[in-house]
Design a protein around this motif. Sequence first.
Motif, PDB file in Angstrom:
ATOM      1  N   GLY A   1      33.087  50.532 -42.078  1.00  0.00           N
ATOM      2  CA  GLY A   1      33.773  51.356 -41.099  1.00  0.00           C
ATOM      3  C   GLY A   1      33.651  52.846 -41.351  1.00  0.00           C
ATOM      4  O   GLY A   1      32.955  53.296 -42.254  1.00  0.00           O
ATOM      5  N   HIS A   2      34.359  53.609 -40.537  1.00  0.00           N
ATOM      6  CA  HIS A   2      34.351  55.079 -40.614  1.00  0.00           C
ATOM      7  C   HIS A   2      35.614  55.636 -41.263  1.00  0.00           C
ATOM      8  O   HIS A   2      35.645  56.796 -41.672  1.00  0.00           O
ATOM      9  N   GLU A   3      36.639  54.825 -41.356  1.00  0.00           N
ATOM     10  CA  GLU A   3      37.944  55.352 -41.757  1.00  0.00           C
ATOM     11  C   GLU A   3      37.946  55.933 -43.171  1.00  0.00           C
ATOM     12  O   GLU A   3      38.520  56.990 -43.425  1.00  0.00           O
ATOM     13  N   ASP A   4      37.283  55.243 -44.106  1.00  0.00           N
ATOM     14  CA  ASP A   4      37.311  55.671 -45.506  1.00  0.00           C
ATOM     15  C   ASP A   4      36.089  56.474 -45.916  1.00  0.00           C
ATOM     16  O   ASP A   4      36.051  57.005 -47.028  1.00  0.00           O
ATOM     17  N   PHE A   5      35.080  56.568 -45.058  1.00  0.00           N
ATOM     18  CA  PHE A   5      33.793  57.123 -45.475  1.00  0.00           C
ATOM     19  C   PHE A   5      33.222  58.107 -44.453  1.00  0.00           C
ATOM     20  O   PHE A   5      33.387  57.931 -43.255  1.00  0.00           O
ATOM     21  N   GLY A   6      32.514  59.095 -44.991  1.00  0.00           N
ATOM     22  CA  GLY A   6      31.633  59.919 -44.184  1.00  0.00           C
ATOM     23  C   GLY A   6      30.203  59.465 -44.425  1.00  0.00           C
ATOM     24  O   GLY A   6      29.918  58.745 -45.390  1.00  0.00           O
TER      25      GLY A   6
ATOM     26  N   SER B   1      32.924  47.380 -56.866  1.00  0.00           N
ATOM     27  CA  SER B   1      32.046  46.222 -57.076  1.00  0.00           C
ATOM     28  C   SER B   1      31.739  45.519 -55.755  1.00  0.00           C
ATOM     29  O   SER B   1      30.599  45.079 -55.527  1.00  0.00           O
ATOM     30  N   GLU B   2      32.721  45.428 -54.868  1.00  0.00           N
ATOM     31  CA  GLU B   2      32.486  44.839 -53.546  1.00  0.00           C
ATOM     32  C   GLU B   2      31.541  45.714 -52.726  1.00  0.00           C
ATOM     33  O   GLU B   2      30.644  45.212 -52.034  1.00  0.00           O
ATOM     34  N   ILE B   3      31.769  47.026 -52.801  1.00  0.00           N
ATOM     35  CA  ILE B   3      30.909  47.957 -52.066  1.00  0.00           C
ATOM     36  C   ILE B   3      29.476  47.886 -52.592  1.00  0.00           C
ATOM     37  O   ILE B   3      28.508  47.927 -51.822  1.00  0.00           O
ATOM     38  N   LEU B   4      29.330  47.744 -53.910  1.00  0.00           N
ATOM     39  CA  LEU B   4      27.992  47.631 -54.502  1.00  0.00           C
ATOM     40  C   LEU B   4      27.277  46.381 -53.999  1.00  0.00           C
ATOM     41  O   LEU B   4      26.084  46.436 -53.683  1.00  0.00           O
ATOM     42  N   THR B   5      27.968  45.272 -53.930  1.00  0.00           N
ATOM     43  CA  THR B   5      27.362  44.031 -53.425  1.00  0.00           C
ATOM     44  C   THR B   5      26.835  44.228 -52.006  1.00  0.00           C
ATOM     45  O   THR B   5      25.706  43.831 -51.678  1.00  0.00           O
ATOM     46  N   ILE B   6      27.641  44.862 -51.159  1.00  0.00           N
ATOM     47  CA  ILE B   6      27.224  45.146 -49.784  1.00  0.00           C
ATOM     48  C   ILE B   6      26.009  46.072 -49.771  1.00  0.00           C
ATOM     49  O   ILE B   6      25.037  45.843 -49.042  1.00  0.00           O
ATOM     50  N   THR B   7      26.041  47.111 -50.612  1.00  0.00           N
ATOM     51  CA  THR B   7      24.969  48.110 -50.624  1.00  0.00           C
ATOM     52  C   THR B   7      23.658  47.512 -51.101  1.00  0.00           C
ATOM     53  O   THR B   7      22.581  47.837 -50.576  1.00  0.00           O
ATOM     54  N   ARG B   8      23.724  46.634 -52.086  1.00  0.00           N
ATOM     55  CA  ARG B   8      22.505  45.963 -52.553  1.00  0.00           C
ATOM     56  C   ARG B   8      21.897  45.116 -51.436  1.00  0.00           C
ATOM     57  O   ARG B   8      20.676  45.124 -51.228  1.00  0.00           O
ATOM     58  N   GLN B   9      22.737  44.411 -50.699  1.00  0.00           N
ATOM     59  CA  GLN B   9      22.242  43.607 -49.577  1.00  0.00           C
ATOM     60  C   GLN B   9      21.592  44.493 -48.521  1.00  0.00           C
ATOM     61  O   GLN B   9      20.523  44.166 -47.982  1.00  0.00           O
ATOM     62  N   VAL B  10      22.228  45.606 -48.228  1.00  0.00           N
ATOM     63  CA  VAL B  10      21.668  46.562 -47.255  1.00  0.00           C
ATOM     64  C   VAL B  10      20.350  47.123 -47.776  1.00  0.00           C
ATOM     65  O   VAL B  10      19.383  47.284 -47.016  1.00  0.00           O
TER      66      VAL B  10
ATOM     67  N   LEU C   1      13.188  56.558 -38.864  1.00  0.00           N
ATOM     68  CA  LEU C   1      14.287  56.483 -37.895  1.00  0.00           C
ATOM     69  C   LEU C   1      14.866  55.073 -37.811  1.00  0.00           C
ATOM     70  O   LEU C   1      16.086  54.897 -37.778  1.00  0.00           O
ATOM     71  N   ALA C   2      13.987  54.070 -37.812  1.00  0.00           N
ATOM     72  CA  ALA C   2      14.456  52.685 -37.697  1.00  0.00           C
ATOM     73  C   ALA C   2      15.259  52.267 -38.920  1.00  0.00           C
ATOM     74  O   ALA C   2      16.306  51.612 -38.807  1.00  0.00           O
ATOM     75  N   VAL C   3      14.799  52.662 -40.103  1.00  0.00           N
ATOM     76  CA  VAL C   3      15.499  52.277 -41.334  1.00  0.00           C
ATOM     77  C   VAL C   3      16.809  53.044 -41.474  1.00  0.00           C
ATOM     78  O   VAL C   3      17.819  52.498 -41.930  1.00  0.00           O
ATOM     79  N   SER C   4      16.815  54.316 -41.049  1.00  0.00           N
ATOM     80  CA  SER C   4      18.055  55.083 -41.047  1.00  0.00           C
ATOM     81  C   SER C   4      19.104  54.410 -40.170  1.00  0.00           C
ATOM     82  O   SER C   4      20.263  54.219 -40.581  1.00  0.00           O
ATOM     83  N   GLU C   5      18.686  54.034 -38.980  1.00  0.00           N
ATOM     84  CA  GLU C   5      19.614  53.374 -38.051  1.00  0.00           C
ATOM     85  C   GLU C   5      20.110  52.043 -38.632  1.00  0.00           C
ATOM     86  O   GLU C   5      21.291  51.708 -38.519  1.00  0.00           O
ATOM     87  N   TYR C   6      19.203  51.297 -39.266  1.00  0.00           N
ATOM     88  CA  TYR C   6      19.580  50.011 -39.869  1.00  0.00           C
ATOM     89  C   TYR C   6      20.631  50.207 -40.969  1.00  0.00           C
ATOM     90  O   TYR C   6      21.661  49.529 -40.988  1.00  0.00           O
ATOM     91  N   ILE C   7      20.370  51.141 -41.898  1.00  0.00           N
ATOM     92  CA  ILE C   7      21.302  51.350 -43.026  1.00  0.00           C
ATOM     93  C   ILE C   7      22.663  51.807 -42.520  1.00  0.00           C
ATOM     94  O   ILE C   7      23.707  51.281 -42.938  1.00  0.00           O
ATOM     95  N   LEU C   8      22.662  52.781 -41.619  1.00  0.00           N
ATOM     96  CA  LEU C   8      23.930  53.294 -41.089  1.00  0.00           C
ATOM     97  C   LEU C   8      24.709  52.204 -40.362  1.00  0.00           C
ATOM     98  O   LEU C   8      25.925  52.040 -40.579  1.00  0.00           O
ATOM     99  N   SER C   9      24.034  51.430 -39.524  1.00  0.00           N
ATOM    100  CA  SER C   9      24.739  50.400 -38.752  1.00  0.00           C
ATOM    101  C   SER C   9      25.288  49.312 -39.670  1.00  0.00           C
ATOM    102  O   SER C   9      26.411  48.827 -39.475  1.00  0.00           O
ATOM    103  N   GLN C  10      24.520  48.931 -40.690  1.00  0.00           N
ATOM    104  CA  GLN C  10      24.961  47.888 -41.617  1.00  0.00           C
ATOM    105  C   GLN C  10      26.173  48.354 -42.443  1.00  0.00           C
ATOM    106  O   GLN C  10      27.158  47.613 -42.598  1.00  0.00           O
ATOM    107  N   LEU C  11      26.099  49.558 -42.965  1.00  0.00           N
ATOM    108  CA  LEU C  11      27.216  50.076 -43.761  1.00  0.00           C
ATOM    109  C   LEU C  11      28.458  50.278 -42.897  1.00  0.00           C
ATOM    110  O   LEU C  11      29.582  49.929 -43.304  1.00  0.00           O
TER     111      LEU C  11
END
Length: 284
Positions: free
Chosen positions: A65-70, A5-14, A50-60
């Motif tokens: 972080g990288h520790e729990d996700f690919g 649920s926390e991850i979903l909140t972040i993803t919706r904002q992104v 390219l700009a939106v890809s960079e935005y989504i990746l940087s925000q997430l």
Amino acid sequence: MKDLSEILTITRQVGWGAASLLSSYYHGIGEKANLDVKYKDNEPVTVADLAVSEYILSQLQTALGHEDFGYISEETYKSQQGKNPSEWVWIIDPLDGTKDFINKTGEYAIHIALVQGTQTMLAVVAVPETQKLYYATRGGGTFIETVSGSVPVRVDPTKNIQDLILVVSRSHRNDRLEYLLQHLPCQHQKAIGSVGCKIAAIVEQQADVYISLSGKSAPKDWDMAAPELILTEAGGKFTHFDCTPLKYNTGDIHQWGELLASNYQNHEVLCQEAQSILARFTST
């Protein structure tokens, strides 16, 4: 790892942030008027992709972080081919429907999916031109979010087979698909661009069926991973013609074969009918 649920909140904002950025390119605001279209594997790529890809990746990555996700994005996957070793993997299409984006049909979308193993667990599909964001978690249902808030959405599975409306692509067509569309018991068609927009039309009861047939090429994981969960959590189905489920991050980024998405209560019957029609095409 944060809970879903926390991850979903972040993803919706992104998703909303990405939609705003992508829309600014679509409407050519200021320095974003030049899309600088190039081609990769015969498909157009713009500076907006390219700009939106960079935005989504940087925000997430900043939030999670990288520790729990690919992370797998359409615009970066060449450097990370093969199966991502992480149990949880983000699969991202920063601009689904690039041709429609360039041609100004308005039918383009952003796909963000979180996959565990080979299954999508969380999905966001943002459609900038309708100012709507569709989101779902596995087992949690599908919702449509606008500036007014979020409402749950369900498909209508009760139409007769002959009354179903097929949503089709304007550009990804071949002889097999044309033959299949001509011989299905449902003959009503509506042309829509992005896969995300096609599935949005089904969950909003403006269409009923979407079919994808691979040929020399095939859709990729990022085309399907988010829209699939949006549809299935709204009560629809999205499978191969043999009714086996779609799988992601398997080591092959392509979704080969014949895929069918529907709101139809007799999805299996529709799949069998499509298989039978294609068998006749092969024998001609």
